[in-house]
Design a protein around this motif. Structure first.
Motif, PDB file in Angstrom:
ATOM      1  N   GLU A  14      41.231  44.711  43.082  1.00  0.00           N
ATOM      2  CA  GLU A  14      41.091  44.246  41.479  1.00  0.00           C
ATOM      3  C   GLU A  14      42.182  43.789  40.723  1.00  0.00           C
ATOM      4  N   VAL A  15      43.429  44.309  41.392  1.00  0.00           N
ATOM      5  CA  VAL A  15      44.875  43.668  40.782  1.00  0.00           C
ATOM      6  C   VAL A  15      44.953  42.434  41.181  1.00  0.00           C
ATOM      7  N   ILE A  16      44.614  42.018  42.511  1.00  0.00           N
ATOM      8  CA  ILE A  16      44.801  40.633  43.031  1.00  0.00           C
ATOM      9  C   ILE A  16      43.765  39.773  42.490  1.00  0.00           C
ATOM     10  N   ALA A  17      42.396  40.233  42.343  1.00  0.00           N
ATOM     11  CA  ALA A  17      41.457  39.443  41.793  1.00  0.00           C
ATOM     12  C   ALA A  17      41.764  38.987  40.375  1.00  0.00           C
ATOM     13  N   ASN A  18      42.096  39.951  39.365  1.00  0.00           N
ATOM     14  CA  ASN A  18      42.373  39.373  38.109  1.00  0.00           C
ATOM     15  C   ASN A  18      43.575  38.542  38.060  1.00  0.00           C
ATOM     16  N   ARG A  19      44.599  38.983  38.836  1.00  0.00           N
ATOM     17  CA  ARG A  19      45.678  37.999  38.479  1.00  0.00           C
ATOM     18  C   ARG A  19      45.352  36.591  39.435  1.00  0.00           C
ATOM     19  N   ALA A  20      44.740  36.591  40.187  1.00  0.00           N
ATOM     20  CA  ALA A  20      44.138  35.399  41.116  1.00  0.00           C
ATOM     21  C   ALA A  20      43.467  34.332  39.909  1.00  0.00           C
ATOM     22  N   ALA A  21      42.610  35.339  39.200  1.00  0.00           N
ATOM     23  CA  ALA A  21      41.951  34.518  38.145  1.00  0.00           C
ATOM     24  C   ALA A  21      42.955  33.753  37.010  1.00  0.00           C
ATOM     25  N   GLU A  22      43.947  34.496  36.899  1.00  0.00           N
ATOM     26  CA  GLU A  22      44.860  33.825  35.946  1.00  0.00           C
ATOM     27  C   GLU A  22      45.471  32.762  36.449  1.00  0.00           C
ATOM     28  N   ILE A  23      45.879  33.024  37.737  1.00  0.00           N
ATOM     29  CA  ILE A  23      46.615  32.043  38.435  1.00  0.00           C
ATOM     30  C   ILE A  23      45.728  30.568  38.417  1.00  0.00           C
ATOM     31  N   SER A  24      44.476  30.747  38.851  1.00  0.00           N
ATOM     32  CA  SER A  24      43.684  29.820  39.087  1.00  0.00           C
ATOM     33  C   SER A  24      43.279  28.996  37.749  1.00  0.00           C
ATOM     34  N   ARG A  25      43.168  29.566  36.600  1.00  0.00           N
ATOM     35  CA  ARG A  25      43.045  28.942  35.228  1.00  0.00           C
ATOM     36  C   ARG A  25      44.318  28.155  34.732  1.00  0.00           C
ATOM     37  N   LYS A  26      45.387  29.130  35.336  1.00  0.00           N
ATOM     38  CA  LYS A  26      46.620  28.128  34.656  1.00  0.00           C
ATOM     39  C   LYS A  26      46.936  27.007  35.536  1.00  0.00           C
ATOM     40  N   LYS A  27      46.552  27.138  36.776  1.00  0.00           N
ATOM     41  CA  LYS A  27      46.953  26.094  37.790  1.00  0.00           C
ATOM     42  C   LYS A  27      45.840  25.087  37.907  1.00  0.00           C
ATOM     43  N   LYS A  28      44.812  25.396  37.196  1.00  0.00           N
ATOM     44  CA  LYS A  28      43.541  24.394  37.085  1.00  0.00           C
ATOM     45  C   LYS A  28      42.994  24.547  38.685  1.00  0.00           C
ATOM     46  N   TYR A  29      42.978  25.548  39.263  1.00  0.00           N
ATOM     47  CA  TYR A  29      42.324  25.522  40.719  1.00  0.00           C
ATOM     48  C   TYR A  29      40.870  25.309  40.359  1.00  0.00           C
ATOM     49  N   GLN A  30      39.884  24.910  41.123  1.00  0.00           N
ATOM     50  CA  GLN A  30      38.523  24.708  40.787  1.00  0.00           C
ATOM     51  C   GLN A  30      37.729  25.877  41.687  1.00  0.00           C
ATOM     52  N   THR A  31      37.770  27.142  40.932  1.00  0.00           N
ATOM     53  CA  THR A  31      37.240  28.284  41.457  1.00  0.00           C
ATOM     54  C   THR A  31      36.037  28.870  40.553  1.00  0.00           C
ATOM     55  N   ARG A  32      35.275  29.600  40.958  1.00  0.00           N
ATOM     56  CA  ARG A  32      34.451  30.224  40.188  1.00  0.00           C
ATOM     57  C   ARG A  32      34.993  31.807  40.122  1.00  0.00           C
ATOM     58  N   LYS A  33      34.299  32.720  39.511  1.00  0.00           N
ATOM     59  CA  LYS A  33      34.913  33.926  39.239  1.00  0.00           C
ATOM     60  C   LYS A  33      35.235  34.511  40.674  1.00  0.00           C
ATOM     61  N   ILE A  34      36.421  35.112  40.702  1.00  0.00           N
ATOM     62  CA  ILE A  34      37.082  35.575  41.852  1.00  0.00           C
ATOM     63  C   ILE A  34      36.920  37.251  41.857  1.00  0.00           C
ATOM     64  N   HIS A  35      36.275  37.545  42.689  1.00  0.00           N
ATOM     65  CA  HIS A  35      35.497  39.039  43.055  1.00  0.00           C
ATOM     66  C   HIS A  35      36.316  39.846  43.925  1.00  0.00           C
ATOM     67  N   PRO A  36      36.699  41.126  43.249  1.00  0.00           N
ATOM     68  CA  PRO A  36      37.447  41.894  44.229  1.00  0.00           C
ATOM     69  C   PRO A  36      36.825  42.346  45.798  1.00  0.00           C
ATOM     70  N   ASN A  37      35.656  42.605  45.615  1.00  0.00           N
ATOM     71  CA  ASN A  37      34.934  42.730  47.008  1.00  0.00           C
ATOM     72  C   ASN A  37      34.632  41.438  47.738  1.00  0.00           C
ATOM     73  N   ASP A  38      34.138  40.601  47.032  1.00  0.00           N
ATOM     74  CA  ASP A  38      33.409  39.379  47.929  1.00  0.00           C
ATOM     75  C   ASP A  38      34.427  38.407  48.577  1.00  0.00           C
TER      76      ASP A  38
END
Length: 502
Positions: free
Chosen positions: A131-155
């Protein structure tokens, strides 16, 4: 940053990142397969971690930074392997990898609040990381404009993994890391300090003791050489468990079959871990053993217990040898580190040795819990991994720091009281032992008893009774000569029964 239960007014936010940017510390709503949970708006963890906080308000004990660091490293390696294998999109792999590296750098330790006494597989801690990594990764993705969908902790973060292979893998890695960077340096320092004192004291002769009674003379350097050898063997025992711990369960997923993971996943993950750590790591030769049992942890803890027993003997001997200053043995002088009493002025105690003894007791107790934990391996999974991991890592850390402290704050400052050593030798009744080959065991025993009864030394009684010529008596009663092997005495006349008796 608050990561526990929050009582402020309800604050439902559309995204975790928006909540984290808020100046006020409220709560947000997170969901998992069981429904909604309130989570502190500043927390990177999610619903499953929040449930674990509520379910396990047990001890306040947490996994140490060494464990969190290695957990982050495992998640980083997994994300990179999954990206290479096409299991997750490259931008997702990149964002997860960056977030996991922050966990590995201990930048997010405050977001790992789950108690040690939790689910036996450590699932709550694994999901905490996901969960920590998924939420932090989502922040990083938005900040660096990575083209990602929602980052899921399990999937995504946990793809190709299970708590059942991630947690034992992480424990093994953290144990090796602590052994290499904490325990072995501490033990090597202690070994050097003891070996140097053995050389420094090579000319000092003292009385030996068995059963806490006087025995034959021994060199103080010889005594310290025994301590140094104990630590050298401790180093060997600890080094032996590194390759044992180097077998990793990663890739076995739920029950060791590797379900839902790529056949090349484990190899790629471990290759990255080796590159990052330099440790001798391999995939478990049998995943069913690696997950269905935790014998490697039991073996490693047993090695720590043996080290604890060794340092107990050394610390106990040193405080006995330094006892006094006037009414004890007093054969060595320990460094004065702090006042020893709140009521007795001038008293100084062997506090460093006492600290070591308490550490050893804790390690031995930890080992019992690890042993019992090992017995909780039933069918395809061990169900006491968190406490086994916590206790083993604590033992490694405590032994490393206490060995370093014993070396630098005690052993290196020890001085020998040669005058005291010599005086005690001359008073010892065991000096008669060297006379037995010449005058016989019974005659030597009679000398010792008379010396004890009269308060005289063995030498004085022997000279008075003229059991041997003075020159020969002095030769046999030379303490230095008693510290080396000596066979049949020169000038003897056969069996003791045919020679002069007192």
């Amino acid at each position: 940053m608050k990561t526990g239960r929050v009582t402020q007014k309800k604050s439902i936010r559309k995204s975790p990142s928006a909540a984290r940017r808020a100046a006020t510390a409220g709560t947000r709503i997170e969901k998992d397969s069981m429904g909604e949970m309130r989570v502190p708006s500043t927390a990177y963890y999610g619903a499953q971690t929040a449930r674990a906080i509520e379910n396990f308000p047990i001890s306040g004990l947490r996994f140490p930074p060494s464990f969190i660091r290695m957990l982050g490293l495992v998640k980083w390696a997994a994300s990179q392997a999954n990206g290479e294998l096409g299991a997750i999109d490259p931008p997702v792999s990149k964002a997860i990898g960056e977030a996991a590296k922050e966990v590995a750098a201990n930048k997010l330790d405050a977001h790992f609040p789950v108690d040690i006494f939790q689910t036996g597989s450590g699932t709550s801690t694994n999901m905490n990381a996901n969960e920590v990594i998924a939420n932090r990764a989502a922040e990083i993705s938005r900040k660096k404009k990575y083209q990602t969908r929602k980052i899921h902790p399990n999937d995504h973060v946990n793809h190709g993994q299970s708590s059942n292979d991630v947690i034992p893998t992480t424990i093994h890695l953290a144990a090796i890391d602590s052994i290499v960077h904490r325990l072995l340096p501490g033990l090597r320092h202690l070994h050097r300090a003891l070996a140097e004192k053995s050389q420094a004291f090579s000319s000092v002769i003292k009385i030996g003791r068995t059963h806490l009674q006087d025995a034959t003379p021994i060199g103080l350097g010889q005594e310290f050489s025994g301590y140094a050898q104990q630590i050298r063997l401790s180093i060997s025992r600890v080094e032996h468990v590194i390759p044992v711990l180097g077998e990793l369960a990663i890739g076995g997923t739920a029950v060791g079959t590797g379900l839902n993971t790529h056949s090349d996943f484990a190899r790629r993950v471990i290759a990255r871990l080796v590159s990052e750590t330099g440790f001798p790591l391999t995939e478990a030769r049998n995943h069913f053993e690696a997950q269905g049992a935790q014998d490697a942890l039991v073996e490693a803890s047993g090695a720590m217990k043996t080290v604890a027993v060794s340092v107990t003997k050394i610390a106990n001997d040193i405080r006995w040898l330094g006892s006094g200053p006037r009414c004890g043995l007093g054969e060595i002088r320990l460094p004065e580190t702090q006042p020893g009493s709140s009521i007795m002025p001038g008293k100084v105690n062997p506090v460093i040795c006492e600290s070591v003894l308490q550490v050893a007791a804790q390690v031995i107790g930890n080992d019992l819990s690890v042993t019992i934990g090992g017995q909780a391996s039933i069918f395809e999974l061990n169900m006491m991994m968190p406490v086994m991991g916590h206790n083993l890592l604590q033992s490694i850390e405590l032994l490393g720091t206490s060995a370093e402290n014993l070396a630098s704050r005690c052993i290196e400052g020890i001085e020998a009281d040669e005058e005291r050593c010599q005086a005690l030798i001359e008073q010892s009744l065991a000096m008669c032992t060297s006379l037995a080959p010449e005058i016989g065991y019974d005659a030597a025993a009679a000398l010792a008893k008379e010396a004890y009864r009269t308060g005289k030394t063995v030498r004085e009684v022997g000279m008075a009774r003229k059991v041997l010529p003075k020159e020969r008596l002095d030769h046999l009663l030379d303490p230095a000569k008693m510290t080396k092997p000596r066979g049949k005495a020169k000038g003897g006349n056969g069996h003791p029964s045919t020679r002069r008796r007192a």
